[in-house]
Design an enzyme around this catalytic site. Structure first.
Site, PDB file in Angstrom:
ATOM      1  CB  SER A   1      26.060  20.682 -17.588  1.00  0.00           C
ATOM      2  OG  SER A   1      25.141  19.727 -17.113  1.00  0.00           O
TER       3      SER A   1
ATOM      4  CG  ASP B   1      29.214  12.476 -20.362  1.00  0.00           C
ATOM      5  OD1 ASP B   1      30.364  12.618 -20.809  1.00  0.00           O
ATOM      6  OD2 ASP B   1      28.678  13.269 -19.546  1.00  0.00           O
TER       7      ASP B   1
ATOM      8  NE  ARG C   1      18.508  13.492 -13.371  1.00  0.00           N
ATOM      9  CZ  ARG C   1      18.808  13.735 -14.635  1.00  0.00           C
ATOM     10  NH1 ARG C   1      18.128  13.139 -15.601  1.00  0.00           N
ATOM     11  NH2 ARG C   1      19.760  14.589 -14.956  1.00  0.00           N
TER      12      ARG C   1
ATOM     13  CG  ASP D   1      20.882  14.790 -11.616  1.00  0.00           C
ATOM     14  OD1 ASP D   1      19.811  14.938 -10.984  1.00  0.00           O
ATOM     15  OD2 ASP D   1      21.260  15.583 -12.498  1.00  0.00           O
TER      16      ASP D   1
HETATM   17  N1  ARG Z   1      21.028  21.442  -9.578  1.00  0.00           N
HETATM   18  C1  ARG Z   1      19.846  20.851 -10.085  1.00  0.00           C
HETATM   19  C2  ARG Z   1      19.473  19.641  -9.280  1.00  0.00           C
HETATM   20  O1  ARG Z   1      20.287  19.139  -8.568  1.00  0.00           O
HETATM   21  C3  ARG Z   1      19.915  20.566 -11.545  1.00  0.00           C
HETATM   22  C4  ARG Z   1      20.827  19.460 -11.969  1.00  0.00           C
HETATM   23  C5  ARG Z   1      20.830  19.435 -13.454  1.00  0.00           C
HETATM   24  N2  ARG Z   1      21.619  18.412 -14.010  1.00  0.00           N
HETATM   25  C6  ARG Z   1      22.381  18.591 -15.103  1.00  0.00           C
HETATM   26  N3  ARG Z   1      22.940  17.560 -15.617  1.00  0.00           N
HETATM   27  N4  ARG Z   1      22.568  19.766 -15.649  1.00  0.00           N
HETATM   28  O2  ARG Z   1      18.375  19.198  -9.337  1.00  0.00           O
END
Ligand code: ARG
Length: 401
Positions: free
Chosen positions: A176, A16, A96, A125
């Protein structure tokens, strides 16, 4: 000729964000500054950064922020026993805001007018990035190419081929994955059916119960002011201590979570996590708090912990309430000193022992043997008053019936 405006891209080296370098130039005319921030997830930053330059980034930087992550973010998460929906230790969510901080700093240093990130329009995210950027640098524009371009994975691969974008060919990417020192999140593939058991080969940080050693391992963690400071009698920086516990817990098959989670954007998702050190440390920290926190503080703190985890999850790290809750946690951690002995065995984690010079546990009050110093006579009077409202109510109720 007018110079192109600059955009700082949160770059991971994956498909990406590799495609995004070209796409941002082609669609917005931006010169792209690629910034990869590592939070201890073990990625090969040097290779990714060189590739970003070859793919047309005018500048590319790799920032190792793992120690900062541990010291400024995870230390707070430990004091807060931060677990979203009582389970998830928030590795991605905690990371993040720190990535945002570095992006915003790079934007200022490079005089960029915008920041881009590779989040989709379905997850948490994007919220954490967007809200974080808006709070730290309200004047920066935000571009989320993946949210905009609506290309499938195959179309992205075609786009890369058409534009001579060098991508790291990972075999049919099924899941992912987001990983840092506090844990790893695995989504997608066959996990999207909550009925499916996760395949054993998705795990990166933890051994299976079958392959874990037959004998248990123990770890003695010393805490000072609510933070872990030593492991088995050896003083360690928190970063090294987290690494060591990831190894010990992971080797014993401890640290896996499989949950259905409520995302901020309203959907339920199936998430598999690995968080060996996070779960071990929060378990140990709680065990020491059980011994050292006054009862009402302990009970009230549970509510505050839940709120804290929700704030972190929902992208509100840079908020006055988060700062205020940290101040509350700090103020009640002064006496959280002592040792906790953890036992790891075949996927199980147990508190084997806890002790504190500031323990509120009094043997003389708790014991049933001769040393008992509890005032038994006071109990009768206490119960009479404690039960007074109910005994009066019951009398009245009886008269009426
Ligand atoms: N569900 C988790 C969160 O919102 C993990 C997100 C992980 N992101 C990813 N790109 N796999 O914090």
């Amino acid at each position: 000729m007018k110079m192109a405006e600059k955009i700082v891209l949160a770059y991971s080296g994956g498909l990406d964000t590799s495609v995004a370098i070209t796409w941002l130039k082609e669609n917005y005319g931006f010169d792209v500054i690629a910034v990869a921030v590592s939070l201890g997830g073990g990625e090969d930053m040097v290779e990714a950064i060189e590739r970003a330059r070859r793919n047309g980034a005018i500048e590319a930087y790799g920032i190792d922020a793992a120690v900062e992550f541990v010291d400024e973010y995870l230390s707070r998460a430990i004091k807060a026993n931060a677990l979203y929906e009582d389970k998830y230790p928030l590795a991605t969510a905690l990371g993040r805001p720190l990535i945002v901080k570095h992006l915003v700093e790079q934007a200022a240093a490079s005089q960029a007018v915008a920041v881009a990130h590779g989040c989709t329009g379905k997850g948490n995210d994007q919220v954490r990035f967007d809200v974080g950027i808006k709070t730290l640098a309200p004047d920066l524009k935000i571009v989320a190419p993946i949210r905009e371009w609506k290309m499938s994975r195959e179309e992205e691969i075609d786009y890369a081929a058409d534009h001579n974008i060098e991508i790291k060919v990972d075999k049919a990417k099924v899941y992912s994955i987001d990983a840092n020192i506090w844990g790893c999140a695995i989504e997608g593939g066959n996990l999207e059916d909550p009925w499916n058991e996760p395949n054993e080969d998705i795990y990166m940080m933890t051994a299976s119960v079958d392959s874990a050693p037959a004998e248990p391992s123990y770890a003695e963690i010393a805490f000072a002011g609510g933070l872990p400071v030593a492991l088995d009698g050896r003083a360690l920086p928190l970063h090294d201590l987290v690494l060591a516990l990831n190894e010990i817990a992971g080797r014993n098959g401890v640290g896996r979570l499989d949950m259905i989670e409520n995302r901020l954007v309203g959907i339920k998702s199936r998430e598999v996590y690995e968080a060996p050190a996070a779960l071990a440390l929060i378990t140990a920290h709680r065990a020491l708090e059980d011994l050292t926190l006054e009862r009402e503080v302990a009970r009230y703190k549970r509510q505050a912990e839940q709120k804290y985890a929700e704030l972190v999850y929902n992208g509100q790290w840079f908020s006055p309430l988060r700062t205020a809750l940290d101040a509350f946690f700090d103020s009640v951690q002064a006496n959280v000193n002592g040792d906790v002995r953890l036992r790891f065995h075949k996927g199980t984690l147990a508190v084997a022992g806890r002790r504190s010079p500031e323990s509120l546990y009094q043997y003389e009050l708790a014991t049933y043997d001769k040393a008992d110093a509890f005032d038994h006579d006071a109990a009768a009077g206490f119960i009479q008053l404690w039960g007074l409202p109910l005994t009066e109510w019951a009398k009245r109720h009886k008269e009426q019936s």
